[in-house]
Design an enzyme around this catalytic site. Structure first.
Site, PDB file in Angstrom:
ATOM      1  N   SER A 105       0.918  -1.110  -0.132  1.00 16.40           N
ATOM      2  CA  SER A 105      -0.023  -0.025   0.109  1.00 16.40           C
ATOM      3  C   SER A 105       0.859   1.316  -0.118  1.00 16.40           C
ATOM      4  O   SER A 105       2.026   1.180   0.767  1.00 16.40           O
ATOM      5  CB  SER A 105      -0.760  -0.020   1.366  1.00 16.40           C
ATOM      6  OG  SER A 105      -1.704   1.275   1.470  1.00 16.40           O
ATOM      7  N   TYR A 127      -2.491   5.697  -5.058  1.00 16.72           N
ATOM      8  CA  TYR A 127      -3.430   6.549  -5.223  1.00 16.72           C
ATOM      9  C   TYR A 127      -2.890   7.739  -6.083  1.00 16.72           C
ATOM     10  O   TYR A 127      -1.793   8.202  -5.608  1.00 16.72           O
ATOM     11  CB  TYR A 127      -4.022   7.319  -3.985  1.00 16.72           C
ATOM     12  CG  TYR A 127      -4.697   6.022  -3.019  1.00 16.72           C
ATOM     13  CD1 TYR A 127      -5.970   5.748  -3.514  1.00 16.72           C
ATOM     14  CD2 TYR A 127      -3.966   5.682  -1.980  1.00 16.72           C
ATOM     15  CE1 TYR A 127      -6.589   4.774  -2.702  1.00 16.72           C
ATOM     16  CE2 TYR A 127      -4.911   4.607  -0.994  1.00 16.72           C
ATOM     17  CZ  TYR A 127      -5.977   4.269  -1.506  1.00 16.72           C
ATOM     18  OH  TYR A 127      -6.832   3.219  -0.656  1.00 16.72           O
ATOM     19  N   THR A 153      -5.355   2.275  -7.793  1.00 13.05           N
ATOM     20  CA  THR A 153      -6.845   2.348  -7.289  1.00 13.05           C
ATOM     21  C   THR A 153      -7.681   3.374  -7.758  1.00 13.05           C
ATOM     22  O   THR A 153      -7.398   4.555  -7.530  1.00 13.05           O
ATOM     23  CB  THR A 153      -6.819   2.374  -5.671  1.00 13.05           C
ATOM     24  OG1 THR A 153      -5.868   1.129  -5.166  1.00 13.05           O
ATOM     25  CG2 THR A 153      -8.153   2.296  -4.949  1.00 13.05           C
ATOM     26  N   LYS A 214      -7.342  -1.532 -10.142  1.00 13.03           N
ATOM     27  CA  LYS A 214      -8.301  -1.931  -9.152  1.00 13.03           C
ATOM     28  C   LYS A 214      -9.426  -0.901  -8.508  1.00 13.03           C
ATOM     29  O   LYS A 214      -9.193   0.229  -8.511  1.00 13.03           O
ATOM     30  CB  LYS A 214      -7.212  -1.903  -7.817  1.00 13.03           C
ATOM     31  CG  LYS A 214      -7.959  -2.681  -6.513  1.00 13.03           C
ATOM     32  CD  LYS A 214      -6.937  -2.815  -5.372  1.00 13.03           C
ATOM     33  CE  LYS A 214      -7.449  -3.387  -4.331  1.00 13.03           C
ATOM     34  NZ  LYS A 214      -8.272  -2.343  -3.624  1.00 13.03           N
ATOM     35  N   HIS A 238     -13.545  -2.339  -2.760  1.00 10.33           N
ATOM     36  CA  HIS A 238     -12.727  -1.700  -1.693  1.00 10.33           C
ATOM     37  C   HIS A 238     -12.947  -2.190  -0.408  1.00 10.33           C
ATOM     38  O   HIS A 238     -13.033  -1.627   0.609  1.00 10.33           O
ATOM     39  CB  HIS A 238     -12.761   0.016  -1.519  1.00 10.33           C
ATOM     40  CG  HIS A 238     -11.670   0.785  -1.412  1.00 10.33           C
ATOM     41  ND1 HIS A 238     -10.850   1.370  -2.265  1.00 10.33           N
ATOM     42  CD2 HIS A 238     -10.885   0.794  -0.235  1.00 10.33           C
ATOM     43  CE1 HIS A 238      -9.750   2.145  -1.582  1.00 10.33           C
ATOM     44  NE2 HIS A 238      -9.793   1.419  -0.591  1.00 10.33           N
TER      45      HIS A 238
END
Length: 356
Positions: A105, A127, A153, A214, A238
């Site tokens: 992440s 992100y 994402t 994603k 999510h």
């Protein structure tokens, strides 16, 4: 570690600070999407083959050039230092020991270089922030550390409200969150709600890496991502943490697979808790699955060893389920293994049934 499912979560809950557990467990809104996820996988039934030689079963797959011990990857989840003092480093070691792939992440609490040194193959989740240069610096740092793909994402233009998250996060004082020399309290650190398909190509150019997308639930969005240069699609809502009442991934998966018709790898996450859930996802056409919260529970309970044990248990359960449906490898798992059946009232089912 023999714990799994709800027992594993309850053990983790007893060990975690309340704020940490609430953050990990939370869904958005009324938490309907979060709570429906596991039951959606259970709404399918198998139609097993018999008189097949399953004396040897191999769960291994190849995915974007990586040979993995099973089609069960570790999904990107934030702030592992709240679960274990070694944070994402311990997680990476457990995943590596299990012969699996980690998706790190961009909200990690360990420096990316340390995680990379402890990991086997790994991808970096992205992100896209309002200040694109911050994102570019994060990406360049991940590439330099050895990331082999990016995971963009796309279902979080804004962070959804999670009513159960009311306490301050118990983050260690030395948590890094992949810092790039900026104040994370500023608006520049927020996700950019204006991103479009061109963002995929921008990340490819910045990194030189394949980019998976994603957060896709619709077939038309999957096709748009393919046309924009995506290397793979991850069907995801999510973990129920963004739009509440979004369709469970177990029922969004098949239309995406059919639309792409083998053009790209399709992965799926959300509520996958057993080897039979993994088998269901593969029968629906997924190439692999990702596991999120259970990895955090295992990390909290037993650290690196717990993460390895968890992933090993998924592989063992999948191998048994494959043998019992007459499949010797993931390549022999098909849609024909799912049986048309009449669900109990209130159960969500896929409207598309197999043809015989």
């Amino acid at each position: 570690m023999a714990l799994s499912g709800s027992a594993l979560e309850e053990s983790a809950r007893a060990m975690l600070a309340p704020g940490a557990y609430d953050f990990y467990a939370a869904g958005s809104g009324e938490e309907l999407s979060r709570d429906e996820a596991a039951d959606a996988w259970r709404s399918y039934r198998f139609l097993p083959r018999v008189l097949r030689d399953v004396s040897r079963v191999d769960t291994g797959i190849e995915l974007l050039g990586e040979r993995l011990s099973s089609p069960v990857l570790a999904a990107p989840t934030a702030f592992h230092a709240m679960a274990h003092p070694e944070g994402e480093v311990a997680t990476a070691e457990g995943i590596r020991d299990a012969g699996q792939l980690m998706v790190l992440s961009s909200r990690a609490t360990s420096p990316v270089e340390g995680v990379a040194a402890a990991a086997g193959p790994w991808w970096f989740q992205v992100y896209v922030l309002r200040d694109r240069e911050i994102t570019a610096r994060q990406v360049r740092r991940a590439v330099a550390a050895g990331a082999r793909a990016l995971v963009l994402t796309v279902d979080a233009p804004y962070v959804a409200t999670k009513p159960r998250v009311t306490r301050p996060l118990p983050l260690p004082r030395d948590a890094h969150a992949l810092d790039v020399g900026v104040d994370t309290r500023t608006a520049d650190w927020e996700q950019d709600p204006s991103i479009g398909p061109g963002t995929i190509d921008w990340l490819r150019a910045e990194s030189g890496l394949p980019v998976l997308v994603k957060g896709v639930l619709r077939a038309d969005d999957a096709l748009a991502c393919r046309d924009a240069g995506a290397a793979g699609i991850i069907v995801s809502n999510h973990g129920g943490r963004q739009l509440d009442r979004a369709l469970p991934t177990a029922h969004a998966l098949r239309p995406v697979v059919e639309a792409l018709a083998g053009d790209l790898p399709v992965l799926v996450d959300g509520g996958i808790r057993t080897g039979t859930d993994v088998l269901t996802a593969l029968a629906l056409g997924a190439d692999a699955v990702l596991i999120g919260r259970p990895v955090l529970w295992a990390l909290a309970v037993e650290g690196r060893a717990g993460v390895r044990s968890l992933l090993d248990s998924y592989r063992t359960e999948l191998a048994e389920a494959m043998a019992l449906v007459g499949a010797r490898s993931p390549g022999e798992i098909g849609f024909d293994l799912l049986a048309p059946w009449v669900p109990t009232p209130g159960t969500l089912v896929n409207a598309r049934l197999p043809e015989y």
